[in-house]
Design a protein around this motif. Structure first.
Motif, short mmCIF file in Angstrom:
data_model
loop_
_atom_site.label_atom_id
_atom_site.label_comp_id
_atom_site.label_asym_id
_atom_site.label_seq_id
_atom_site.Cartn_x
_atom_site.Cartn_y
_atom_site.Cartn_z
N LEU A 162 0.80 -1.28 0.12
CA LEU A 162 0.07 -0.01 -0.08
C LEU A 162 0.86 1.42 -0.12
N SER A 163 1.87 1.33 0.91
CA SER A 163 2.55 2.44 1.05
C SER A 163 3.40 2.95 -0.22
N ASP A 164 4.04 1.79 -0.93
CA ASP A 164 4.55 1.68 -2.27
C ASP A 164 3.77 2.14 -3.57
N ALA A 165 2.56 1.76 -3.22
CA ALA A 165 1.45 2.19 -4.39
C ALA A 165 1.30 3.72 -4.08
N ILE A 166 1.24 4.28 -2.98
CA ILE A 166 0.94 5.66 -2.78
C ILE A 166 1.98 6.34 -3.09
N THR A 167 3.36 6.05 -2.64
CA THR A 167 4.37 6.73 -3.12
C THR A 167 4.58 7.01 -4.43
N SER A 168 4.33 5.72 -5.41
CA SER A 168 4.43 5.54 -6.82
C SER A 168 3.60 6.49 -7.31
N TYR A 169 2.36 6.56 -6.93
CA TYR A 169 1.21 7.53 -7.90
C TYR A 169 1.68 8.79 -7.47
N ILE A 170 2.08 9.22 -6.05
CA ILE A 170 2.22 10.76 -5.88
C ILE A 170 3.67 11.35 -6.60
N GLN A 171 4.51 10.40 -6.85
CA GLN A 171 5.60 10.72 -7.82
C GLN A 171 5.42 10.52 -9.27
N SER A 172 4.08 10.29 -9.47
CA SER A 172 3.72 10.04 -11.06
C SER A 172 4.41 9.01 -11.78
N LYS A 173 4.67 8.12 -10.78
CA LYS A 173 5.36 6.85 -11.36
C LYS A 173 4.25 5.86 -11.54
N PRO A 174 4.40 4.65 -12.36
CA PRO A 174 3.54 3.49 -12.45
C PRO A 174 3.57 2.76 -11.44
N VAL A 175 2.34 2.40 -10.83
CA VAL A 175 2.18 1.41 -9.61
C VAL A 175 2.59 0.08 -10.20
N ASP A 176 3.65 -0.55 -9.85
CA ASP A 176 4.16 -1.76 -10.17
C ASP A 176 3.32 -2.90 -9.80
N LEU A 177 2.80 -3.04 -8.54
CA LEU A 177 1.95 -4.19 -8.13
C LEU A 177 0.56 -3.48 -7.87
N VAL A 178 -0.56 -3.76 -8.54
CA VAL A 178 -1.65 -3.31 -8.67
C VAL A 178 -2.65 -4.19 -7.84
N SER A 179 -2.42 -5.47 -7.40
CA SER A 179 -3.34 -6.09 -6.58
C SER A 179 -2.44 -7.19 -6.10
N THR A 180 -2.91 -7.68 -4.89
CA THR A 180 -2.37 -8.57 -4.21
C THR A 180 -3.75 -9.11 -3.40
N LYS A 181 -3.25 -10.77 -2.86
CA LYS A 181 -4.52 -11.32 -2.08
C LYS A 181 -4.40 -10.75 -0.59
N ALA A 182 -5.47 -10.02 -0.21
CA ALA A 182 -5.42 -9.97 1.20
C ALA A 182 -6.07 -10.94 1.90
N VAL A 183 -5.22 -11.32 3.27
CA VAL A 183 -5.59 -12.32 4.02
C VAL A 183 -6.37 -11.67 5.30
N GLY A 184 -7.25 -12.37 5.66
CA GLY A 184 -7.92 -11.83 6.80
C GLY A 184 -9.34 -12.41 7.13
N CYS A 185 -10.07 -11.76 7.84
CA CYS A 185 -11.55 -12.35 8.42
C CYS A 185 -12.51 -12.06 7.23
N TYR A 186 -13.22 -13.12 6.79
CA TYR A 186 -14.30 -12.91 5.82
C TYR A 186 -15.23 -12.13 5.94
N ILE A 187 -15.65 -11.25 5.24
CA ILE A 187 -16.85 -10.18 5.37
C ILE A 187 -18.30 -10.98 5.23
N THR A 188 -18.77 -11.17 6.58
CA THR A 188 -20.12 -11.83 6.37
C THR A 188 -20.83 -11.41 7.49
N ASP A 189 -22.26 -11.42 7.73
CA ASP A 189 -23.18 -11.39 8.63
C ASP A 189 -23.79 -12.68 9.04
N LEU A 190 -23.30 -12.83 10.48
CA LEU A 190 -23.83 -13.90 10.89
C LEU A 190 -25.48 -13.93 11.18
#
Length: 190
Positions: A162-190
């Motif tokens: 995330l920090s790398d993407a912010i820095t690249s964008y602010i510096q008008s450079k291409p964002v090298d990695l546009v997507s990764t797999k997030a790991v965490g708790c599933y979004i659901t209503d019980l």
């Protein structure tokens, strides 16, 4: 040459597929703050917006609260961090307790109808979406590589997506990695 061109077309298709569909803007989605007041995402008008889905009981949401506060502080001139609690599994007091316990410095909103969840195709908490002022998704996925899988972590992060993407964008450079797999708790209503 043909193979290179095919790969470029595939890359372009993947980039387009991972961004919001044409005409679909998150800015008009109505959410509520922790006091119940209506808030539109378009009211956040900095150069970048970080949408981060959170859950009060998710250990990773809790653990990443300090990192998110730091990202907010380091990028406060250009970037809004916006925490989103999806669904209806929790009460306002749960959200407020999360905010106080983890000293959250950025706005927290609720998405009880999960309209933003659906629009961004969010799956877990914490999952981030970095958007420009035109609602184009610049980066989506994990905050960094600290978490390898549920219950499996490195001693510390070695890649800061995330920090790398912010820095690249602010510096008008291409964002090298546009997507990764997030790991965490599933979004659901019980």
């Amino acid at each position: 040459m043909f193979l290179k061109r095919c790969l470029q077309v595939v890359f372009l298709f993947v980039c387009l597929a991972s961004s919001l569909a044409f005409g679909q803007h998150v800015g008009g989605i109505t959410l509520r703050d922790l006091d119940g007041k209506v808030v539109k995402l378009s009211s956040f008008d900095k150069k970048l917006r970080i949408i981060v889905f959170l859950s009060p009981e998710c250990p990773l949401s809790q653990n990443y609260s300090l990192v998110l506060n730091q990202i907010q502080e380091q990028n406060k001139e250009t970037t809004d961090v916006i925490g989103i609690f999806p669904g209806t599994s929790y009460l306002p007091k749960d959200y407020q307790a999360f905010k106080e316990k983890y000293k959250i410095t950025f706005p927290l909103l609720t998405d009880s109808a999960k309209k933003l969840v659906v629009k961004l195709d969010a799956k877990v908490t914490p999952e981030v979406f970095l958007l420009d002022v035109n609602d184009k998704v610049i980066y989506s996925g994990a905050i960094d590589n600290w978490v390898i899988d549920l219950g499996k972590k490195r001693s510390k992060a070695t890649a800061y997506y995330l920090s790398d993407a912010i820095t690249s964008y602010i510096q008008s450079k291409p964002v090298d990695l546009v997507s990764t797999k997030a790991v965490g708790c599933y979004i659901t209503d019980l």
